[in-house]
Design an enzyme around this catalytic site. Structure first.
Site, short mmCIF file in Angstrom:
data_model
loop_
_atom_site.label_atom_id
_atom_site.label_comp_id
_atom_site.label_asym_id
_atom_site.label_seq_id
_atom_site.Cartn_x
_atom_site.Cartn_y
_atom_site.Cartn_z
N TYR A 102 -27.46 -26.41 15.50
CA TYR A 102 -28.92 -26.39 15.54
C TYR A 102 -29.47 -25.05 15.05
CZ TYR A 102 -33.65 -26.18 17.45
OH TYR A 102 -35.00 -26.01 17.59
N GLU B 262 -27.84 -16.11 27.91
CA GLU B 262 -27.22 -16.17 26.59
C GLU B 262 -27.56 -17.48 25.89
OE1 GLU B 262 -24.92 -15.11 23.28
OE2 GLU B 262 -25.67 -13.87 24.88
N GLY C 149 -37.32 -32.73 31.38
CA GLY C 149 -37.36 -31.69 32.40
C GLY C 149 -36.02 -31.00 32.64
N TYR D 176 -40.55 -21.08 26.24
CA TYR D 176 -40.46 -19.89 27.10
C TYR D 176 -41.83 -19.27 27.34
CZ TYR D 176 -35.43 -20.31 26.40
OH TYR D 176 -34.14 -20.78 26.37
#
Length: 174
Positions: free
Chosen positions: A26, A91, A103, A139
C-alpha cells in the site's frame, strides 16, 4: 461488525508479517521489507521486547475472503523525550482493506493510547507518508498534530552503509 483487540502472541507473528507486507505494498515500498516472522517472534517475545503489538480479530463468521480472522494490527514501542518524558511510538497501524470503515483502526489506535496511558506515557508519536491523505485525515480527526507543519521537525534516518560508517567512527575504549 464485531471485533476484538488483544495483545499479539508469538503465534500471531505469521499473520502480522503478512499484514506488514500488505502495508508495504500500500505504501508503495514492498522491496523495503526485509523482516521475517521469525525475527518478529524473536524481537517481540523475548525477555526485553523491542516492540509490543496488538491485533484485531473478527469472529469466524466475519472472516476474510481468504479465511483469515486476524484483520489488523498496531505495532508500537517506547521512547523517551528529554523534554516530556515517556513516549509511545506507533510504528504501524494497519487494517485489511475489506475491513476498513468498521471502527477497527480507531479501536486499535485507542487501545494503543490506553496501553500508553497505563504506562504513564505523555504522548503518542507516529509518522505518515506525505501522500497518505486518508491516514493524515484519520489521525487529524482524532486530534493528532502534524509537527512537520507546526514545528518544522524532519524525520531523519541512518541505515545500511551510512549506519555502518557512523558506528565505525565511535571512539574506541582504551
Amino acid at each position: 461488525m464485531q471485533f476484538k483487540i488483544r495483545a499479539a502472541t508469538k503465534g500471531d507473528c505469521k499473520e502480522v508479517s503478512r499484514m506488514i507486507m500488505e502495508l508495504a505494498v500500500y505504501e508503495k515500498m514492498p522491496d523495503q521489507v526485509k523482516i521475517s516472522h521469525e525475527e518478529l517472534e524473536r524481537d517481540g517475545f523475548c525477555q526485553n521486547p523491542f516492540f509490543e503489538c496488538l491485533v484485531a480479530e473478527v469472529p469466524e463468521e466475519h472472516k476474510s475472503k481468504e479465511g483469515l480472522t486476524i484483520v489488523g494490527y498496531a505495532l508500537y514501542f517506547y521512547t523517551y523525550s528529554t523534554w516530556k518524558g515517556r513516549t509511545q511510538y506507533l510504528e504501524d497501524l494497519y487494517v485489511m482493506p475489506e475491513f476498513r470503515g468498521n471502527g477497527i483502526g480507531k479501536g486499535l489506535l485507542s487501545k494503543v493510547a490506553e496501553v500508553g496511558k497505563t504506562k504513564e506515557c505523555v504522548r503518542l508519536q507516529l509518522s505518515v507518508l506525505n501522500w497518505n491523505k486518508p491516514s493524515l485525515d484519520f489521525y487529524a480527526a482524532k486530534g493528532a498534530q502534524d509537527l512537520t507543519a507546526s514545528e518544522g521537525w524532519h524525520f531523519i534516518r541512518f541505515d545500511g552503509q551510512n549506519l555502518e560508517n557512523l558506528a565505525n567512527e565511535a571512539p574506541k575504549d582504551e
